[in-house]
Scaffold this motif. Structure first.
Motif, PDB file in Angstrom:
ATOM      1  N   THR A 144       1.780  24.322  11.573  1.00  0.00           N
ATOM      2  CA  THR A 144       2.506  23.256  10.881  1.00  0.00           C
ATOM      3  C   THR A 144       1.622  22.736   9.765  1.00  0.00           C
ATOM      4  OG1 THR A 144       3.713  22.595  12.864  1.00  0.00           O
ATOM      5  CG2 THR A 144       3.494  20.946  11.123  1.00  0.00           C
ATOM      6  N   ARG A 145       2.176  22.696   8.561  1.00  0.00           N
ATOM      7  CA  ARG A 145       1.384  22.225   7.408  1.00  0.00           C
ATOM      8  C   ARG A 145       1.750  20.779   7.096  1.00  0.00           C
ATOM      9  NH1 ARG A 145       0.766  27.134   3.038  1.00  0.00           N
ATOM     10  NH2 ARG A 145      -1.001  28.100   4.106  1.00  0.00           N
ATOM     11  N   VAL A 146       0.732  19.939   7.149  1.00  0.00           N
ATOM     12  CA  VAL A 146       0.916  18.500   6.985  1.00  0.00           C
ATOM     13  C   VAL A 146       0.163  18.026   5.746  1.00  0.00           C
ATOM     14  CG1 VAL A 146       0.520  16.239   8.046  1.00  0.00           C
ATOM     15  CG2 VAL A 146       1.111  18.196   9.484  1.00  0.00           C
ATOM     16  N   MET A 147       0.845  17.272   4.900  1.00  0.00           N
ATOM     17  CA  MET A 147       0.173  16.696   3.722  1.00  0.00           C
ATOM     18  C   MET A 147      -0.112  15.220   3.978  1.00  0.00           C
ATOM     19  SD  MET A 147       1.560  16.211  -0.204  1.00  0.00           S
ATOM     20  CE  MET A 147       1.377  17.900  -0.793  1.00  0.00           C
ATOM     21  N   ILE A 148      -1.366  14.837   3.775  1.00  0.00           N
ATOM     22  CA  ILE A 148      -1.769  13.434   3.939  1.00  0.00           C
ATOM     23  C   ILE A 148      -1.781  12.772   2.572  1.00  0.00           C
ATOM     24  CG2 ILE A 148      -3.605  11.869   4.672  1.00  0.00           C
ATOM     25  CD1 ILE A 148      -2.677  13.264   7.049  1.00  0.00           C
ATOM     26  N   LEU A 149      -0.997  11.706   2.432  1.00  0.00           N
ATOM     27  CA  LEU A 149      -0.949  10.970   1.168  1.00  0.00           C
ATOM     28  C   LEU A 149      -1.282   9.503   1.402  1.00  0.00           C
ATOM     29  CD1 LEU A 149       2.368  12.432  -0.268  1.00  0.00           C
ATOM     30  CD2 LEU A 149       0.079  12.869  -1.151  1.00  0.00           C
ATOM     31  N   GLY A 150      -1.921   8.902   0.439  1.00  0.00           N
ATOM     32  CA  GLY A 150      -2.224   7.477   0.551  1.00  0.00           C
ATOM     33  C   GLY A 150      -2.927   6.991  -0.695  1.00  0.00           C
ATOM     34  N   ILE A 151      -2.766   5.718  -0.985  1.00  0.00           N
ATOM     35  CA  ILE A 151      -3.450   5.149  -2.142  1.00  0.00           C
ATOM     36  C   ILE A 151      -4.938   5.013  -1.817  1.00  0.00           C
ATOM     37  CG2 ILE A 151      -1.348   3.919  -2.833  1.00  0.00           C
ATOM     38  CD1 ILE A 151      -2.684   1.320  -1.876  1.00  0.00           C
ATOM     39  N   PRO A 152      -5.798   4.819  -2.824  1.00  0.00           N
ATOM     40  CA  PRO A 152      -7.223   4.674  -2.545  1.00  0.00           C
ATOM     41  C   PRO A 152      -7.513   3.541  -1.557  1.00  0.00           C
ATOM     42  CG  PRO A 152      -6.855   4.942  -4.903  1.00  0.00           C
ATOM     43  CD  PRO A 152      -5.507   4.788  -4.273  1.00  0.00           C
ATOM     44  N   PRO A 191      -6.257  13.627  -3.220  1.00  0.00           N
ATOM     45  CA  PRO A 191      -6.887  12.406  -3.724  1.00  0.00           C
ATOM     46  C   PRO A 191      -5.938  11.211  -3.638  1.00  0.00           C
ATOM     47  CG  PRO A 191      -7.138  14.229  -5.273  1.00  0.00           C
ATOM     48  CD  PRO A 191      -6.149  14.665  -4.236  1.00  0.00           C
ATOM     49  N   GLY A 192      -6.478  10.021  -3.513  1.00  0.00           N
ATOM     50  CA  GLY A 192      -5.645   8.816  -3.479  1.00  0.00           C
ATOM     51  C   GLY A 192      -4.908   8.618  -4.789  1.00  0.00           C
ATOM     52  N   VAL A 193      -3.636   8.280  -4.700  1.00  0.00           N
ATOM     53  CA  VAL A 193      -2.822   8.139  -5.911  1.00  0.00           C
ATOM     54  C   VAL A 193      -2.237   6.734  -6.002  1.00  0.00           C
ATOM     55  CG1 VAL A 193      -0.904   9.066  -7.240  1.00  0.00           C
ATOM     56  CG2 VAL A 193      -2.152  10.555  -5.689  1.00  0.00           C
ATOM     57  N   LEU A 194      -2.549   6.060  -7.068  1.00  0.00           N
ATOM     58  CA  LEU A 194      -1.915   4.777  -7.371  1.00  0.00           C
ATOM     59  C   LEU A 194      -0.747   5.037  -8.322  1.00  0.00           C
ATOM     60  CD1 LEU A 194      -5.030   2.480  -7.625  1.00  0.00           C
ATOM     61  CD2 LEU A 194      -3.083   2.055  -6.165  1.00  0.00           C
ATOM     62  N   TRP A 195      -0.116   4.006  -8.765  1.00  0.00           N
ATOM     63  CA  TRP A 195       1.043   4.179  -9.653  1.00  0.00           C
ATOM     64  C   TRP A 195       0.868   3.292 -10.870  1.00  0.00           C
ATOM     65  CZ3 TRP A 195       0.669   1.874  -5.034  1.00  0.00           C
ATOM     66  CH2 TRP A 195       1.133   0.564  -4.881  1.00  0.00           C
ATOM     67  N   PRO A 196       1.552   3.619 -12.000  1.00  0.00           N
ATOM     68  CA  PRO A 196       1.203   2.992 -13.274  1.00  0.00           C
ATOM     69  C   PRO A 196       1.547   1.520 -13.416  1.00  0.00           C
ATOM     70  CG  PRO A 196       2.781   4.785 -13.586  1.00  0.00           C
ATOM     71  CD  PRO A 196       2.528   4.679 -12.127  1.00  0.00           C
ATOM     72  N   LYS A 197       2.481   1.018 -12.624  1.00  0.00           N
ATOM     73  CA  LYS A 197       2.892  -0.370 -12.843  1.00  0.00           C
ATOM     74  C   LYS A 197       3.235  -1.037 -11.510  1.00  0.00           C
ATOM     75  CE  LYS A 197       6.012  -3.121 -15.701  1.00  0.00           C
ATOM     76  NZ  LYS A 197       7.193  -3.108 -16.560  1.00  0.00           N
ATOM     77  N   SER A 199       0.822  -1.218   0.000  1.00  0.00           N
ATOM     78  CA  SER A 199       0.000   0.000   0.000  1.00  0.00           C
ATOM     79  C   SER A 199       0.854   1.266   0.000  1.00  0.00           C
ATOM     80  CB  SER A 199      -0.954   0.014   1.199  1.00  0.00           C
ATOM     81  OG  SER A 199      -0.260  -0.033   2.431  1.00  0.00           O
ATOM     82  N   ARG A 200       2.162   1.095  -0.148  1.00  0.00           N
ATOM     83  CA  ARG A 200       3.066   2.246  -0.194  1.00  0.00           C
ATOM     84  C   ARG A 200       3.420   2.562  -1.646  1.00  0.00           C
ATOM     85  NH1 ARG A 200       8.724   3.399   3.091  1.00  0.00           N
ATOM     86  NH2 ARG A 200       8.301   5.628   3.276  1.00  0.00           N
ATOM     87  N   ASN A 201       2.979   3.691  -2.117  1.00  0.00           N
ATOM     88  CA  ASN A 201       3.195   4.105  -3.502  1.00  0.00           C
ATOM     89  C   ASN A 201       4.680   4.462  -3.707  1.00  0.00           C
ATOM     90  OD1 ASN A 201       3.353   5.547  -5.923  1.00  0.00           O
ATOM     91  ND2 ASN A 201       1.356   6.506  -5.669  1.00  0.00           N
ATOM     92  N   PRO A 202       5.401   3.701  -4.521  1.00  0.00           N
ATOM     93  CA  PRO A 202       6.836   3.986  -4.711  1.00  0.00           C
ATOM     94  C   PRO A 202       7.106   5.353  -5.329  1.00  0.00           C
ATOM     95  CG  PRO A 202       6.086   2.283  -6.233  1.00  0.00           C
ATOM     96  CD  PRO A 202       4.963   2.530  -5.288  1.00  0.00           C
ATOM     97  N   ASP A 203       6.176   5.860  -6.132  1.00  0.00           N
ATOM     98  CA  ASP A 203       6.326   7.205  -6.700  1.00  0.00           C
ATOM     99  C   ASP A 203       6.330   8.252  -5.592  1.00  0.00           C
ATOM    100  OD1 ASP A 203       6.287   6.044  -9.155  1.00  0.00           O
ATOM    101  OD2 ASP A 203       4.399   6.932  -9.832  1.00  0.00           O
ATOM    102  N   ILE A 204       5.397   8.102  -4.644  1.00  0.00           N
ATOM    103  CA  ILE A 204       5.277   9.053  -3.538  1.00  0.00           C
ATOM    104  C   ILE A 204       6.513   8.985  -2.649  1.00  0.00           C
ATOM    105  CG2 ILE A 204       3.965   9.575  -1.430  1.00  0.00           C
ATOM    106  CD1 ILE A 204       2.617  10.381  -4.136  1.00  0.00           C
ATOM    107  N   GLU A 205       6.969   7.773  -2.414  1.00  0.00           N
ATOM    108  CA  GLU A 205       8.178   7.571  -1.604  1.00  0.00           C
ATOM    109  C   GLU A 205       9.348   8.370  -2.201  1.00  0.00           C
ATOM    110  OE1 GLU A 205      10.569   3.718   0.199  1.00  0.00           O
ATOM    111  OE2 GLU A 205       8.784   3.387  -1.005  1.00  0.00           O
TER     112      GLU A 205
END
Length: 297
Positions: A125-133, A177-183, A43-49
């Protein structure tokens, strides 16, 4: 059952979202990666990492109530060993939310002191929440902000646009928005995302997914499977030792589960689609017990 899964699922809006995230990172203090505690790697998007590697980071292992407790502790230690802060949360009950807020405040303590010395007080403090759908991002935000206006749903991709949310006088969150990755890196990742409902159901073969899930449970959580579907270990051993291909034996166990749960069609035959949907749904909703699909290696 097939050996390969060909899943085509990368919507165009996700590429646009990724570009927006890169732009927004310029004004962010801390990145929070929300992961599914049952599949912390898948569930960890390598692009986001990659695009957030120079930012302060907190890993949130959400849905920890659905995961194996021993494995939860191991995953916390795993991320700690990598120098990454990690907390367990259950957005439905609020477990771990206060720990998360404390972690954010602790992470910014030094910077806030420096700002105060310069006479700059009151900066949030500005926090960005990221995660796949489907990792429970909207539920997490609703819980932490004590509101119910973020779009919540168990269909992947409910959150569509950027929004700022005030948490307290010190912290504000940027939801994305939830972000997946292409492959996918592997078929195992694709399966884990399918088991937990991240990939939209209409593009999957449910019987294939249920088969793979039953196979994993037989190998790792057999007791859970037996208890839920009133099977005995003796019965399973007898079927698995039959002199034929493994996939036929596992499929027979799936059909037996269907019979036990009265998933039948005319003529008394098992409705494999209905059986498969039931097994997947009962896993996703925690009815099969606390199960972790990815273990620390």
């Amino acid at each position: 059952m097939s050996d390969n899964m060909n899943i085509n699922w990368y919507p165009g809006h996700m590429a646009k979202t990724k570009r927006q995230i890169i732009e927004d990172l310029k004004i962010i203090d801390i990145v929070v990666e929300l992961l599914d505690a049952r599949i912390p790697i898948s569930s960890r998007n390598p692009d986001i990492e990659e695009i957030t590697k120079n930012k302060k980071k907190i890993i949130v292992l959400n849905k920890c109530d659905l995961a194996d407790e021993k494995e939860n502790d191991r995953w916390l230690q795993y991320f700690k060993s990598k120098g990454i802060s990690a907390v367990l949360t259950d957005s439905n009950t609020g477990k771990g939310i206060n720990n998360f807020i404390k972690e954010v405040e602790k992470m910014m303590e030094e910077e806030q002191k420096i700002l105060a010395q310069k006479g700059r007080t009151g900066r949030k403090t500005r926090v960005m929440i990221l995660g796949i759908p489907n990792v429970g991002k909207s539920s997490f935000i609703n819980r932490i902000s004590k509101r119910s206006s973020a779009g919540v749903g168990n269909k992947p991709g409910v959150t569509k646009q950027k929004q700022w949310i005030r948490i307290n006088e010190k912290i504000e969150l940027l939801d994305t928005p939830g972000v997946l990755w292409p492959k996918f890196q592997s078929e195992e990742v694709a399966l884990n995302l399918a088991f937990t409902g991240t990939i939209k159901e209409e593009i999957l073969d449910k019987v294939e997914i249920a088969y793979q899930l039953v196979k994993y449970l037989l190998e790792n959580y057999r007791e859970n499977l037996c208890k839920r579907y009133n099977l005995t270990n003796e019965y399973i051993e007898t079927i698995l030792k039959q002199d034929r291909a493994e996939n036929e034996n596992i499929y027979e166990i799936m059909l037996e589960i269907g019979r036990k749960r009265k998933c039948l069609i005319s003529g008394g035959n098992v409705d494999e689609e209905k059986t498969s949907r039931m097994i997947i749904d009962e896993f996703k909703n925690g009815i099969l017990g606390k199960i972790t699909l990815e273990k620390v290696k």
